[in-house]
Design a protein around this motif. Structure first.
Motif, PDB file in Angstrom:
ATOM      1  N   ARG A 194       1.120  -1.163  -0.395  1.00 44.67           N
ATOM      2  CA  ARG A 194      -0.217   0.500   0.074  1.00 44.67           C
ATOM      3  C   ARG A 194       0.985   1.403  -0.026  1.00 44.67           C
ATOM      4  O   ARG A 194       0.479   2.630  -0.181  1.00 44.67           O
ATOM      5  N   VAL A 195       0.984   1.238   1.017  1.00 46.88           N
ATOM      6  CA  VAL A 195       3.149   2.553   1.405  1.00 46.88           C
ATOM      7  C   VAL A 195       3.330   2.395  -0.163  1.00 46.88           C
ATOM      8  O   VAL A 195       3.775   3.620  -0.978  1.00 46.88           O
ATOM      9  N   GLY A 196       4.282   1.458  -0.790  1.00 51.12           N
ATOM     10  CA  GLY A 196       4.675   1.660  -2.076  1.00 51.12           C
ATOM     11  C   GLY A 196       4.309   1.526  -3.198  1.00 51.12           C
ATOM     12  O   GLY A 196       4.523   2.915  -3.989  1.00 51.12           O
ATOM     13  N   GLN A 197       2.387   1.300  -3.166  1.00 58.07           N
ATOM     14  CA  GLN A 197       2.123   2.602  -4.373  1.00 58.07           C
ATOM     15  C   GLN A 197       1.016   3.421  -4.264  1.00 58.07           C
ATOM     16  O   GLN A 197       1.611   4.460  -5.188  1.00 58.07           O
ATOM     17  N   LEU A 198       1.554   4.256  -3.709  1.00 59.87           N
ATOM     18  CA  LEU A 198       1.273   5.217  -2.808  1.00 59.87           C
ATOM     19  C   LEU A 198       2.055   6.276  -2.750  1.00 59.87           C
ATOM     20  O   LEU A 198       2.815   7.395  -4.160  1.00 59.87           O
ATOM     21  N   GLU A 199       3.256   6.032  -2.574  1.00 60.06           N
ATOM     22  CA  GLU A 199       4.965   6.258  -3.619  1.00 60.06           C
ATOM     23  C   GLU A 199       5.143   6.553  -5.258  1.00 60.06           C
ATOM     24  O   GLU A 199       5.230   7.940  -5.310  1.00 60.06           O
ATOM     25  N   ALA A 200       4.554   5.332  -5.218  1.00 59.07           N
ATOM     26  CA  ALA A 200       4.863   5.844  -6.725  1.00 59.07           C
ATOM     27  C   ALA A 200       4.294   6.123  -6.993  1.00 59.07           C
ATOM     28  O   ALA A 200       4.932   6.614  -8.923  1.00 59.07           O
ATOM     29  N   LEU A 201       2.830   6.104  -6.975  1.00 57.86           N
ATOM     30  CA  LEU A 201       1.562   7.661  -8.244  1.00 57.86           C
ATOM     31  C   LEU A 201       2.344   8.559  -7.489  1.00 57.86           C
ATOM     32  O   LEU A 201       2.401   9.507  -8.654  1.00 57.86           O
ATOM     33  N   LYS A 202       2.946   8.862  -6.586  1.00 61.25           N
ATOM     34  CA  LYS A 202       3.898  10.820  -6.769  1.00 61.25           C
ATOM     35  C   LYS A 202       4.870  10.361  -7.803  1.00 61.25           C
ATOM     36  O   LYS A 202       4.817  11.930  -7.953  1.00 61.25           O
TER      37      LYS A 202
END
Length: 322
Positions: A194-202
């Motif tokens: 979840r955290v990885g996806q949020l960071e990637a979307l940034k």
């Protein structure tokens, strides 16, 4: 990003393996060389390129991209779970706790994708609807987003072996991993994803799926190996994803799925003799890895001159006071 001329000039000098007797006996994975030294693990990430559980060749600068990007993610995710990283004295070197590895890899998937035999799309496209003990509905298409991320665990391949599928019931029922440890691995993996996806979307990227490995030290669960690198994860370009899948095109990617698809298009999926890497393929893979590193970290990847064994040895000796 490093240009094609520089990449190809270094191709024959890229880091194939290491030999540091002062560290003791060397162990080798597909990509990394390992040494155990005074209760610590010294890991050197080489430029070996693997896919389909095979080493296919060398990609210049790849080892340092993987090592430095993994370290970047290890720092960012310490609040979720402790990891084994102690120091990175050289771009290709990680010094870590020498953990007892858990013999199960956690694969978290957010999309119906993948070209390998353990990927859920491979099974779904052949008509399977119960995959890894999970039920999938009819009518889905390749690269479609799943309603929720799913966990598809596999064995941890060693030597010449291949990853094998597992289910949650098999892992717990056969006592492969204690129930409470495995449940913690699942919980942590979903939060890391979840955290990885949020960071990637940034950074206008989609984290599609990824692999997590864990170890235990004094009964404490640690994240080990690597995290959210182009070797362990799939990343797609977010702004073109929907448009491309609507017309049946593969998403723009910044990982080794590009490499896998190149081999699949030439009839190779892990059996027999693989086709030889062309110069164009070497450049494209190297530049995709570097581009992902630069997009996520915001830092420019700097090229260096090979050979680098001497540089690595000196950095390790300084760090360990050898």
């Amino acid at each position: 990003m490093v240009n094609a001329t520089t990449i190809l000039a270094q191709r024959d000098k890229a880091l194939l393996d290491t030999d540091f007797p002062f560290l003791g006996i060397r162990q080798q994975g597909k990509v990394r060389d390992f040494y155990s030294y005074n209760g610590q693990r010294i890991t050197i990430t080489t430029d070996r390129q693997s896919a389909f559980d095979q080493v296919l060749g060398l990609i210049p600068f790849k080892g340092s991209v993987l090592n430095e990007l993994a370290a970047w993610w290890f720092h960012k995710t310490r609040h979720i779970i402790p990891n084994h990283m102690i120091a990175t004295p050289d771009p290709n070197v990680l010094i870590s706790d020498d953990c007892q590895a858990v013999p199960v890899e956690i694969i978290v998937r957010g999309y119906l994708s993948g070209a390998t035999k353990t990927a859920i799309w491979s099974s779904y496209s052949q008509g399977e609807r119960t995959i890894y003990g999970l039920e999938f509905p009819d009518g889905m298409v390749k690269n479609q987003k799943l309603p929720n991320p799913v966990i598809t665990p596999t064995t941890h391949a060693t030597g010449g072996s291949h990853d094998e599928r597992l289910t949650r019931e098999q892992i717990i029922g056969k006592d492969m991993v204690p129930k409470e440890i495995y449940e913690e691995m699942e919980r942590v993996s979903l939060e890391l994803f979840r955290v990885g996806q949020l960071e990637a979307l940034k950074h206008e990227l989609i984290l599609v799926d990824t692999k997590y490995e864990f170890g235990v030290v004094d009964g404490k669960l640690l994240l080990i190996d690597e995290i959210h690198t182009p070797d362990s994860s799939r990343f797609w370009k977010a702004d073109s994803y929907q448009e491309r899948i609507e017309v049946g095109m593969e998403p723009e990617n910044f990982d080794k799925e590009f490499l896998r698809l190149w081999y699949v298009e030439r009839g190779y999926s892990g059996e027999g003799q693989p086709p030889h890497m062309t110069p164009e393929l070497v450049v494209q893979v190297a530049q995709r890895y570097m581009m992902l590193y630069e997009m996520l970290t915001g830092e420019t990847f700097e090229a260096y001159e090979y050979p680098i064994n001497g540089r690595i040895e000196a950095a390790i000796k300084r760090e360990l006071n050898v």
